[in-house]
Design an enzyme around this catalytic site. Structure first.
Site, PDB file in Angstrom:
ATOM      1  N   PHE A 108      36.928  32.123   7.932  1.00  8.70           N
ATOM      2  CA  PHE A 108      36.816  30.669   7.834  1.00  8.70           C
ATOM      3  C   PHE A 108      35.649  30.106   8.640  1.00  8.70           C
ATOM      4  O   PHE A 108      35.168  29.001   8.372  1.00  8.70           O
ATOM      5  CB  PHE A 108      38.129  30.010   8.285  1.00  8.70           C
ATOM      6  CG  PHE A 108      38.332  29.905   9.769  1.00  8.70           C
ATOM      7  CD1 PHE A 108      38.056  28.725  10.450  1.00  8.70           C
ATOM      8  CD2 PHE A 108      38.816  30.986  10.494  1.00  8.70           C
ATOM      9  CE1 PHE A 108      38.257  28.619  11.815  1.00  8.70           C
ATOM     10  CE2 PHE A 108      39.019  30.897  11.861  1.00  8.70           C
ATOM     11  CZ  PHE A 108      38.736  29.701  12.527  1.00  8.70           C
ATOM     12  N   LYS A 109      35.167  30.872   9.614  1.00  7.45           N
ATOM     13  CA  LYS A 109      34.056  30.393  10.431  1.00  7.45           C
ATOM     14  C   LYS A 109      32.798  30.112   9.602  1.00  7.45           C
ATOM     15  O   LYS A 109      31.938  29.332  10.000  1.00  7.45           O
ATOM     16  CB  LYS A 109      33.720  31.400  11.525  1.00  7.45           C
ATOM     17  CG  LYS A 109      34.908  31.863  12.378  1.00  7.45           C
ATOM     18  CD  LYS A 109      35.440  30.773  13.270  1.00  7.45           C
ATOM     19  CE  LYS A 109      36.659  31.205  14.046  1.00  7.45           C
ATOM     20  NZ  LYS A 109      36.399  32.079  15.180  1.00  7.45           N
ATOM     21  N   ASP A 110      32.691  30.760   8.437  1.00  8.35           N
ATOM     22  CA  ASP A 110      31.523  30.536   7.583  1.00  8.35           C
ATOM     23  C   ASP A 110      31.410  29.082   7.130  1.00  8.35           C
ATOM     24  O   ASP A 110      30.302  28.596   6.898  1.00  8.35           O
ATOM     25  CB  ASP A 110      31.581  31.439   6.349  1.00  8.35           C
ATOM     26  CG  ASP A 110      31.350  32.906   6.674  1.00  8.35           C
ATOM     27  OD1 ASP A 110      30.499  33.200   7.533  1.00  8.35           O
ATOM     28  OD2 ASP A 110      32.022  33.754   6.066  1.00  8.35           O
TER      29      ASP A 110
END
Length: 468
Positions: A111-113
């Site tokens: 999800f950091k993307d």
């Protein structure tokens, strides 16, 4: 839009100042002085928009006046063309009232993307406009590092230094970082835990005198951890996305979120503050349960760190929790600064009973240990055919424990692809999933990283010696 520090000092800042600063000068975190508010008609008008167009509508008020709309829109469009799924954050139904929002279709499968693809572009644009260079410094418990490297590596204006705890991230996570051999990318394995890494990052930001000048200019230290407001801002979007897909704003939605640093779920809190109808925000943790203890018994205190099957949540202190405490202190920065000073001294804090009861109206929590993680991965797969990673499964399991209105859609944030955690999948008695095509040879690629002692001066010397 102006931003202020949670600890009350330094005055109002612009978006670009906050973007480049990360941590406030007084040690606090930046938050908007006031949130933009969307009425129900405005939210309703966002239905059906592609993800990138929705992202522009949600993000633009936070940036307004500092980056031309056309430039901002271009950066957002470019950020989400890197995702493998056309829906960007697709929803998969598990039960009649339960959905998984898959946030792992970006280039590093986490999800950091969502935030870091955009953050890298925002930083590159701002630094280029100002004619400056930056040293990107971050600590990672697993996924932030590779996402930050992927988001920032293409900029000529940045050197990147990522700290991770030695032998405390999965091999897949480590190799996603350490096989990027660009000269500007530096990975440091610290002989300590994530909190040690994060503490060193904060100390470097507090005293940047160790950075050498080049051509008469000192590079700027830039944060990519979720202490950087731009990270939170970008994550707010997918709460709107899920709610709109499930009937919002005409019915409320609840979210269950695996979180250690509190940033991902705080984005949901911001979405609610902007006007999105949110019924419950459920914090899902592993044995490192400082957040769970606060929401269950008003007890926020440090305890020893345990190594678990969900390593991205192996955190003793949740950095972003300060942003919620600021609101609980009626946005009184001086009071919050005193509270944080006490926490630094004693390792514990609590809030008044009235404030705790107020926050409990929105937040609930659950804790899952290693055995329950494995059991839940197997049960969910046998029941639905869905393979969840060990972080996501804590949030699915939380919905079994926390009472929610069955008429309210419940959305689990799937924060990582299960391929990143083969040990947990195999301990659950299942076959490890196959790696995506673009990462098929990951375990055969050359690695480059430096193992350093848990010593701030050693890290500073390494940074000094590896600036391009």
């Amino acid at each position: 839009m102006k931003y202020i520090s949670t600890r009350g000092q330094g005055g109002a800042k612009s978006f670009q100042e906050v973007l480049l600063a990360g941590l406030a000068e007084d040690g606090g975190l930046y938050v908007p002085a006031e949130l933009p508010r969307f009425d129900q008609d405005k939210i309703r008008s966002l239905r059906g928009l592609p993800y990138n167009e929705l992202a522009f509508e949600v993000i633009q008020p936070f940036v307004a006046g500092e980056i031309p709309d056309a430039k901002l829109k271009g950066m957002i469009d470019d950020s989400y063309t890197t995702f493998a799924h056309e829906a960007v954050a697709p929803l998969t139904q598990l039960k009649s009232h339960q959905w998984i929002m898959e946030l792992f279709h970006g280039p590093t499968l986490a999800f950091k993307d969502f935030a870091l693809q955009l953050l890298g572009r925002l930083l590159d644009y701002t630094l280029t406009e100002r004619g400056e260079r930056a040293v990107v410094l971050g600590a990672t418990s697993g996924d932030t590092g590779s996402a930050a490297i992927e988001g920032c590596r293409h900029s000529d204006a940045m050197d990147i230094f990522i700290l991770h705890p030695y032998q405390r991230v999965s091999e897949f996570q480590r190799r996603q970082m350490t096989t990027v051999l660009d000269s500007s990318v530096n990975n440091i394995a610290v002989q300590g835990n994530f909190d040690d890494c994060q503490a060193m990052v904060k100390q470097c930001f507090a005293d940047q005198s160790f950075l050498p000048e080049s051509s008469g200019k000192k590079p700027r230290l830039v944060a990519v951890n979720s202490i950087n407001w731009a990270r939170i801002m970008a994550q707010v979007v997918y709460y709107f996305h899920a709610a709109l897909e499930l009937g919002g704003p005409d019915r409320a939605v609840s979210f269950s979120v695996p979180t250690g640093n509190f940033g991902d779920i705080f984005a949901g809190y911001i979405a609610r503050g902007m006007g999105l109808p949110v019924d419950k925000l459920i914090v899902a943790t592993n044995r490192n349960d400082i957040l769970h203890r606060f929401f269950q018994s008003n007890d926020y205190r440090k305890q020893g760190l345990e190594h678990t099957l969900s390593p991205s949540m192996d955190i003793m202190v949740s950095s972003n929790f300060e942003r919620l405490l600021f609101d609980l202190q009626d946005r009184d920065g001086n009071a919050l600064a005193e509270q944080m000073a006490t926490f630094e001294e004693t390792g514990k804090l609590s809030v008044s009973e009235q404030r705790w009861q107020k926050v409990r109206e929105l937040f609930d929590s659950s804790r899952t240990d290693n055995q329950d993680t494995c059991d839940a991965i197997k049960v969910i797969f046998d029941r639905t055919g869905y393979l969840a990673d060990p972080h996501t499964v804590t949030a699915i399991r939380a919905l079994e424990e926390v009472a929610t209105d069955r008429r309210t859609p419940n959305v689990v944030l799937a924060t990582a692809h299960p391929v990143k955690f083969p040990q947990a999948i195999e301990q659950a008695g299942l076959d490890a999933p196959k790696r995506p095509h673009h990462l098929k040879d990951l375990l055969d690629r050359e690695e480059r990283y430096e193992v350093l002692p848990n010593d701030l001066n050693a890290v500073k010397r390494f940074i000094q010696n590896h600036l391009t």
